[in-house]
Enzyme design. Structure first.
Site, PDB file in Angstrom:
ATOM      1  CG  LEU A   1     -11.428   3.252   6.525  1.00  0.00           C
ATOM      2  CD1 LEU A   1     -11.823   3.276   8.001  1.00  0.00           C
ATOM      3  CD2 LEU A   1     -12.435   4.042   5.705  1.00  0.00           C
TER       4      LEU A   1
ATOM      5  CB  CYS B   1       0.935   8.557   8.786  1.00  0.00           C
ATOM      6  SG  CYS B   1      -0.491   7.506   9.123  1.00  0.00           S
TER       7      CYS B   1
ATOM      8  NE  ARG C   1      -0.360   0.524   4.985  1.00  0.00           N
ATOM      9  CZ  ARG C   1       0.561   1.360   5.441  1.00  0.00           C
ATOM     10  NH1 ARG C   1       0.968   2.385   4.688  1.00  0.00           N
ATOM     11  NH2 ARG C   1       1.108   1.192   6.633  1.00  0.00           N
TER      12      ARG C   1
ATOM     13  N   GLY D   1       1.918   5.016   1.642  1.00  0.00           N
ATOM     14  CA  GLY D   1       2.001   5.543   2.994  1.00  0.00           C
ATOM     15  C   GLY D   1       3.144   4.963   3.803  1.00  0.00           C
TER      16      GLY D   1
ATOM     17  N   GLY E   1      -4.585   4.228   3.786  1.00  0.00           N
ATOM     18  CA  GLY E   1      -3.544   3.809   2.858  1.00  0.00           C
ATOM     19  C   GLY E   1      -4.085   2.703   1.977  1.00  0.00           C
TER      20      GLY E   1
END
Length: 229
Positions: free
Chosen positions: A170, A187, A89, A91, A158
């Site tokens: 989420l 993050c 993902r 992030g 992400g």
């Protein structure tokens, strides 16, 4: 752009069927990730198959996005305080644990709007809708992804996407413990405090929030949950 007016191509008058999986037990991250990958592959092979959404909780773990930096870990990655996963993902690092609701939509964005930026904004709006239903004001900060209440970030977002089919999603902090977040720079955002909804609504539980999250996901993405036998 008024993100509150973002819509998908699908009409709310004709929602599409989607499977909803809401396990009642904690699901290890690697199992949930595998299930998403399998459903993503199903949509690759059978493009007319229904989409799917998971709403669940994980045992404590940490996940790193594709390009995430280990400098945001405050521990030795070879000896993590909880399982550590490098995943596909976007992030930086985030923390999952009981008391945090995660939602993983596996959607074909070609049935909605094939734009990842808009999809991220829609996920933020899903959370903002839930907070509004609870009487809380959620907001997004310019240039950042996620949702804040006051100065505290309560939801991390992400996603991964291949051939316009999504996975990951989420994470909304409801009544989780916050100590584990001190082990990372969540993050990758230095100086941003992490919060949970029960800080503003004492006694709030995941069971109070989960129906609202389910409802918001269905409304934002025009989904009708398919009954399971």
């Amino acid at each position: 752009m008024d993100i509150g007016k973002l819509v998908t191509r699908r009409s709310s008058e004709h929602p599409a069927g989607a499977f909803l999986f809401e396990p009642s037990v904690l699901i290890p991250f690697e199992r949930a990730w595998r299930d998403q990958q399998l459903w993503q592959q199903r949509l690759f092979e059978e493009p007319s198959s229904p989409e799917a959404v998971w709403i669940l909780q994980h045992p404590a773990c940490y996940t790193l996005g594709r390009g995430a930096s280990a400098q945001h870990l405050h521990f030795d990655p070879n000896e993590p305080p909880a399982p550590l996963h490098r995943i596909d993902r976007g992030g930086e690092v985030t923390h999952h644990l009981p008391g945090q609701l995660v939602a993983y939509p596996v959607l074909d964005l070609q049935r909605h709007t094939p734009d990842l930026h808009l999809y991220l904004r829609q996920l933020e709006l899903v959370v903002i809708d839930v907070l509004r239903d609870l009487g809380l004001q959620g907001e997004c900060l310019p240039g950042l992804t996620g949702v804040w209440v006051g100065r505290c970030k309560v939801a991390a977002i992400g996603v991964g996407c291949r051939r316009w089919i999504t996975q990951h999603g989420l994470a909304l902090n409801v009544d989780c413990e916050l100590q584990g977040f001190a082990e990372i720079t969540p993050c990758g955002l230095v100086g941003h405090q992490v919060g949970r909804l029960c800080d503003w609504m004492p006694g709030l539980r995941v069971s109070d929030v989960q129906p609202l999250l389910r409802q918001s996901l269905a409304a934002r993405f025009h989904l009708a949950w398919i009954p399971q036998a």
